[in-house]
Motif scaffolding. Structure first.
Motif, PDB file in Angstrom:
ATOM      1  N   PRO A 222       0.804  -1.225   0.000  1.00 22.83           N
ATOM      2  CA  PRO A 222       0.000   0.000   0.000  1.00 22.83           C
ATOM      3  C   PRO A 222       0.836   1.273   0.000  1.00 22.83           C
ATOM      4  O   PRO A 222       0.340   2.344  -0.341  1.00 22.83           O
ATOM      5  N   HIS A 223       2.110   1.198   0.368  1.00 20.48           N
ATOM      6  CA  HIS A 223       3.007   2.351   0.304  1.00 20.48           C
ATOM      7  C   HIS A 223       3.465   2.519  -1.141  1.00 20.48           C
ATOM      8  O   HIS A 223       3.833   1.551  -1.796  1.00 20.48           O
ATOM      9  N   TYR A 224       3.476   3.747  -1.637  1.00 21.94           N
ATOM     10  CA  TYR A 224       3.775   3.952  -3.047  1.00 21.94           C
ATOM     11  C   TYR A 224       4.349   5.344  -3.282  1.00 21.94           C
ATOM     12  O   TYR A 224       4.319   6.216  -2.405  1.00 21.94           O
ATOM     13  N   VAL A 225       4.885   5.528  -4.494  1.00 22.59           N
ATOM     14  CA  VAL A 225       5.362   6.835  -4.943  1.00 22.59           C
ATOM     15  C   VAL A 225       4.291   7.441  -5.844  1.00 22.59           C
ATOM     16  O   VAL A 225       3.855   6.814  -6.811  1.00 22.59           O
ATOM     17  N   ARG A 226       3.873   8.661  -5.515  1.00 22.76           N
ATOM     18  CA  ARG A 226       2.816   9.355  -6.251  1.00 22.76           C
ATOM     19  C   ARG A 226       3.427  10.458  -7.116  1.00 22.76           C
ATOM     20  O   ARG A 226       4.198  11.286  -6.633  1.00 22.76           O
ATOM     21  N   LEU A 227       3.078  10.478  -8.394  1.00 22.22           N
ATOM     22  CA  LEU A 227       3.621  11.434  -9.356  1.00 22.22           C
ATOM     23  C   LEU A 227       2.644  12.583  -9.556  1.00 22.22           C
ATOM     24  O   LEU A 227       1.464  12.356  -9.852  1.00 22.22           O
ATOM     25  N   ILE A 228       3.153  13.815  -9.424  1.00 18.34           N
ATOM     26  CA  ILE A 228       2.282  14.989  -9.465  1.00 18.34           C
ATOM     27  C   ILE A 228       2.892  16.052 -10.368  1.00 18.34           C
ATOM     28  O   ILE A 228       4.047  16.466 -10.180  1.00 18.34           O
ATOM     29  N   TRP A 229       2.125  16.476 -11.367  1.00 17.34           N
ATOM     30  CA  TRP A 229       2.484  17.632 -12.190  1.00 17.34           C
ATOM     31  C   TRP A 229       1.731  18.819 -11.606  1.00 17.34           C
ATOM     32  O   TRP A 229       0.517  18.895 -11.673  1.00 17.34           O
ATOM     33  N   MET A 230       2.470  19.742 -11.006  1.00 19.31           N
ATOM     34  CA  MET A 230       1.871  20.846 -10.259  1.00 19.31           C
ATOM     35  C   MET A 230       1.884  22.121 -11.095  1.00 19.31           C
ATOM     36  O   MET A 230       2.943  22.603 -11.499  1.00 19.31           O
ATOM     37  N   THR A 231       0.713  22.665 -11.357  1.00 21.68           N
ATOM     38  CA  THR A 231       0.635  23.964 -12.016  1.00 21.68           C
ATOM     39  C   THR A 231       0.455  25.047 -10.949  1.00 21.68           C
ATOM     40  O   THR A 231       0.222  24.752  -9.782  1.00 21.68           O
ATOM     41  N   ASP A 232       0.553  26.310 -11.359  1.00 21.67           N
ATOM     42  CA  ASP A 232       0.122  27.361 -10.442  1.00 21.67           C
ATOM     43  C   ASP A 232      -1.398  27.461 -10.555  1.00 21.67           C
ATOM     44  O   ASP A 232      -2.045  26.627 -11.193  1.00 21.67           O
TER      45      ASP A 232
ATOM     46  N   LYS B  93       4.769   8.737  -0.950  1.00 17.43           N
ATOM     47  CA  LYS B  93       5.911   9.632  -1.099  1.00 17.43           C
ATOM     48  C   LYS B  93       5.667  10.401  -2.399  1.00 17.43           C
ATOM     49  O   LYS B  93       5.442   9.789  -3.448  1.00 17.43           O
ATOM     50  N   ASN B  94       5.664  11.703  -2.337  1.00 18.20           N
ATOM     51  CA  ASN B  94       5.206  12.528  -3.442  1.00 18.20           C
ATOM     52  C   ASN B  94       6.372  13.082  -4.260  1.00 18.20           C
ATOM     53  O   ASN B  94       7.265  13.732  -3.711  1.00 18.20           O
ATOM     54  N   VAL B  95       6.346  12.814  -5.555  1.00 19.14           N
ATOM     55  CA  VAL B  95       7.300  13.400  -6.495  1.00 19.14           C
ATOM     56  C   VAL B  95       6.549  14.488  -7.248  1.00 19.14           C
ATOM     57  O   VAL B  95       5.663  14.198  -8.056  1.00 19.14           O
TER      58      VAL B  95
ATOM     59  N   TYR C 195      24.694   3.663  -8.879  1.00 21.18           N
ATOM     60  CA  TYR C 195      23.932   2.662  -8.132  1.00 21.18           C
ATOM     61  C   TYR C 195      23.543   3.225  -6.776  1.00 21.18           C
ATOM     62  O   TYR C 195      23.991   4.304  -6.376  1.00 21.18           O
ATOM     63  N   PHE C 196      22.650   2.526  -6.086  1.00 22.40           N
ATOM     64  CA  PHE C 196      22.451   2.817  -4.672  1.00 22.40           C
ATOM     65  C   PHE C 196      23.568   2.114  -3.930  1.00 22.40           C
ATOM     66  O   PHE C 196      23.645   0.882  -3.926  1.00 22.40           O
ATOM     67  N   SER C 197      24.465   2.865  -3.333  1.00 27.32           N
ATOM     68  CA  SER C 197      25.595   2.251  -2.648  1.00 27.32           C
ATOM     69  C   SER C 197      25.087   1.368  -1.510  1.00 27.32           C
ATOM     70  O   SER C 197      23.957   1.531  -1.031  1.00 27.32           O
ATOM     71  N   PRO C 198      25.887   0.401  -1.043  1.00 25.78           N
ATOM     72  CA  PRO C 198      25.419  -0.522   0.000  1.00 25.78           C
ATOM     73  C   PRO C 198      24.860   0.165   1.231  1.00 25.78           C
ATOM     74  O   PRO C 198      23.878  -0.306   1.812  1.00 25.78           O
ATOM     75  N   VAL C 199      25.437   1.293   1.615  1.00 22.81           N
ATOM     76  CA  VAL C 199      24.970   1.975   2.814  1.00 22.81           C
ATOM     77  C   VAL C 199      23.556   2.528   2.620  1.00 22.81           C
ATOM     78  O   VAL C 199      22.786   2.646   3.577  1.00 22.81           O
ATOM     79  N   SER C 200      23.190   2.846   1.379  1.00 20.13           N
ATOM     80  CA  SER C 200      21.841   3.320   1.080  1.00 20.13           C
ATOM     81  C   SER C 200      20.888   2.158   0.825  1.00 20.13           C
ATOM     82  O   SER C 200      19.768   2.121   1.338  1.00 20.13           O
ATOM     83  N   ALA C 201      21.332   1.193   0.015  1.00 23.42           N
ATOM     84  CA  ALA C 201      20.477   0.063  -0.343  1.00 23.42           C
ATOM     85  C   ALA C 201      20.090  -0.750   0.880  1.00 23.42           C
ATOM     86  O   ALA C 201      18.955  -1.240   0.988  1.00 23.42           O
ATOM     87  N   SER C 202      21.008  -0.906   1.822  1.00 20.66           N
ATOM     88  CA  SER C 202      20.715  -1.715   3.013  1.00 20.66           C
ATOM     89  C   SER C 202      19.628  -1.069   3.854  1.00 20.66           C
ATOM     90  O   SER C 202      18.823  -1.768   4.496  1.00 20.66           O
ATOM     91  N   PHE C 203      19.568   0.266   3.871  1.00 20.52           N
ATOM     92  CA  PHE C 203      18.494   0.967   4.578  1.00 20.52           C
ATOM     93  C   PHE C 203      17.170   0.792   3.840  1.00 20.52           C
ATOM     94  O   PHE C 203      16.132   0.504   4.449  1.00 20.52           O
ATOM     95  N   LEU C 204      17.190   0.954   2.517  1.00 19.94           N
ATOM     96  CA  LEU C 204      15.963   0.821   1.740  1.00 19.94           C
ATOM     97  C   LEU C 204      15.364  -0.573   1.871  1.00 19.94           C
ATOM     98  O   LEU C 204      14.141  -0.738   1.788  1.00 19.94           O
ATOM     99  N   ARG C 205      16.212  -1.590   2.062  1.00 19.20           N
ATOM    100  CA  ARG C 205      15.707  -2.960   2.207  1.00 19.20           C
ATOM    101  C   ARG C 205      14.601  -3.043   3.244  1.00 19.20           C
ATOM    102  O   ARG C 205      13.640  -3.809   3.102  1.00 19.20           O
ATOM    103  N   TRP C 206      14.678  -2.250   4.308  1.00 15.29           N
ATOM    104  CA  TRP C 206      13.729  -2.341   5.412  1.00 15.29           C
ATOM    105  C   TRP C 206      12.678  -1.247   5.396  1.00 15.29           C
ATOM    106  O   TRP C 206      11.807  -1.207   6.253  1.00 15.29           O
ATOM    107  N   SER C 207      12.739  -0.351   4.419  1.00 15.30           N
ATOM    108  CA  SER C 207      11.743   0.717   4.325  1.00 15.30           C
ATOM    109  C   SER C 207      10.369   0.132   4.007  1.00 15.30           C
ATOM    110  O   SER C 207      10.244  -0.774   3.184  1.00 15.30           O
ATOM    111  N   PRO C 208       9.298   0.648   4.638  1.00 15.53           N
ATOM    112  CA  PRO C 208       7.945   0.191   4.268  1.00 15.53           C
ATOM    113  C   PRO C 208       7.648   0.380   2.790  1.00 15.53           C
ATOM    114  O   PRO C 208       6.821  -0.342   2.231  1.00 15.53           O
TER     115      PRO C 208
END
Length: 468
Positions: free
Chosen positions: A104-114, A212-214, A348-361
């Protein structure tokens, strides 16, 4: 980077070899990168055809370099029979099953106008098609594929974030009006208030704690009088990555055109558009840097700090995002001739970053994690005992990961137990002396630790000056 988990689609020396995907396996993202070799180096064309390609998918573009090849293949939900053919060599069939994530956790893509609702983005001339949704959608799919492939290369499996899809399976790009005029956003950018304002807007008008909003701002422009960029940024954290749209004109419009874009050495006309190409001045470099930077800021929104690895996405490694999909840097202002690179020179995602992402929801491929297991959702406990010069860490669900930070970046990390969620080999308690923490990376002043439990819950604690 060599893949320690490389799989072979065919074991015959006379057949095409697929190095990074095994026939009969399952993936949970819709575009795969195939890497491999052909039996002999010749000029015969190589073709890759997905017999179960999704409707509207273009012909697969294959890049070759001697005996090596790379290709992006779009998948339909379910079974995909992919045929690879090179010259007179026997055809190889790779069967992959695409099963969409139900995380259920996801990345949401948003094109923002004024508040005007104007969706156009800056472009060097009128020949550029104003199809922002396709360009943002394609960039997101490339980031998703990049992440899955690089996580797998490091031994974490093809793990990546989920994107939002509509009923037809298309990645969703939201087009939403901001609540202010572009001139107001320009002024906020000047005073560094823009990111905070956009985050408030998202959380008030479009709240979703699982997203997570892009966000890309359609109204980014270059002032023709001053040459100054208006509404331009790349900033991420919390639940938001905010970006200007100044470089979207060069982003690929679909997956197969990505290979062409990443080889396009046409010059960027910096008199009309922003050249954010790390001084390389070409379309391929501009696309690579800015899509890579979007992934970098999305990484910040996932909780990643900067790291020390020059090829890491969380440093300026994002300038080389394109290299995962290609074999050489085309000519640019910094290299007058085509320049080949080694696998170790790919971002790449270096090991110090990838290892953290492994456990991210956001990186749990399926929803059957904490919610269905009944395991504790409480955050780990971290107690700093200055008198005893000790940090005491506890978690009922187990502790698989601890990161050690200096002022503004992560320096090193430690993993405990296996990479599997639900494993029983993650310690419930860990005691670290101040001296042990500082010895994690000698010569570096460790000022903070971040603890992640096996449910993905985290806690960070600052260390006192006496710990150094």
């Amino acid at each position: 980077m060599a893949n320690p988990n490389a799989a072979i689609a065919s074991n015959s020396d006379s057949a095409i070899q697929v190095e990074n995907h095994e026939t009969g396996s399952e993936v949970q993202y819709s575009v795969v990168l195939l890497r491999g070799t052909v039996p002999s180096e010749n000029d015969a064309p190589m073709t890759i055809v997905n017999k179960n390609a999704p409707a509207g998918a273009n012909e697969v573009k294959v890049l070759t370099d001697g005996k090596r090849f790379k290709a992006l293949v779009e998948l339909s939900e379910g079974k995909n029979a992919i045929q690879l053919k090179h010259g007179s060599a026997p055809a190889t069939e790779l069967v992959l099953t695409y099963k969409p994530q139900n995380n259920p956790h996801y990345v949401r893509l948003i094109w923002m106008t004024d508040q005007s609702g104007e969706t156009d983005f800056a472009a060097p001339d009128d020949s550029v098609t104003q199809d922002y949704a396709n360009r943002l959608r394609t960039a997101a799919l490339l980031m998703q594929t990049f992440t899955a492939e690089r996580m797998k290369d490091l031994g974490y499996g093809p793990r990546t974030f989920a994107l939002e899809h509509d009923e037809s399976g298309q990645v969703v790009v939201h087009t939403w009006k901001g609540d202010e005029d572009k001139q107001d956003y320009y002024a906020q950018a000047d005073n560094n208030r823009w990111w905070q304002q956009v985050r408030r807007w998202i959380n008030n008008e479009h709240p979703d704690r699982l997203a997570k909003n892009v966000v890309l701002a359609a109204y980014t422009r270059k002032d023709p009088r001053t040459g100054k960029m208006l509404g331009h940024t790349a900033l991420g954290g919390a639940n938001l990555g905010l970006f200007g749209s100044a470089s979207v004109f060069c982003w690929p419009r679909d997956i197969q055109s990505a290979m062409d874009v990443f080889q396009d050495n046409a010059a960027v006309d910096a008199t009309h558009v922003h050249d954010d190409s790390a001084f390389r001045g070409t379309i391929w470099a501009l696309a690579s840097t800015t899509i890579g930077a979007t992934l970098h800021e999305t990484g910040h929104a996932m909780g990643l700090p900067h790291c020390t690895d020059n090829m890491g996405i969380m440093t300026r490694g994002f300038d080389h995002f394109h290299r995962v999909f290609t074999f050489a840097d085309p000519p640019s202002n910094q290299n007058k001739q085509t320049r080949k690179f080694s696998p170790e020179q790919e971002a790449y995602f270096s090991p110090v970053s990838a290892s953290f992402l492994r456990w991210s929801p956001w990186f749990q491929l399926n929803a059957a994690t904490t919610e269905s297991s009944g395991r504790s959702r409480s955050r780990p406990s971290v107690e700093v005992d200055e008198e005893a010069q000790l940090v005491r860490i506890k978690s009922d669900s187990g502790i698989p990961w601890i990161g050690f930070h200096s002022k503004d970046r992560i320096e090193t990390f430690r993993e405990y137990g296996s990479h599997d969620a639900g494993a029983d080999d993650h310690p419930k308690t860990i005691d670290l002396t101040f001296d042990q923490i500082q010895d994690m990376k000698p010569g570096t002043d460790i000022r903070r630790i971040v603890v992640v439990d096996s449910n993905g819950a985290s806690r960070n604690v600052s260390l006192p000056q006496t710990a150094s």
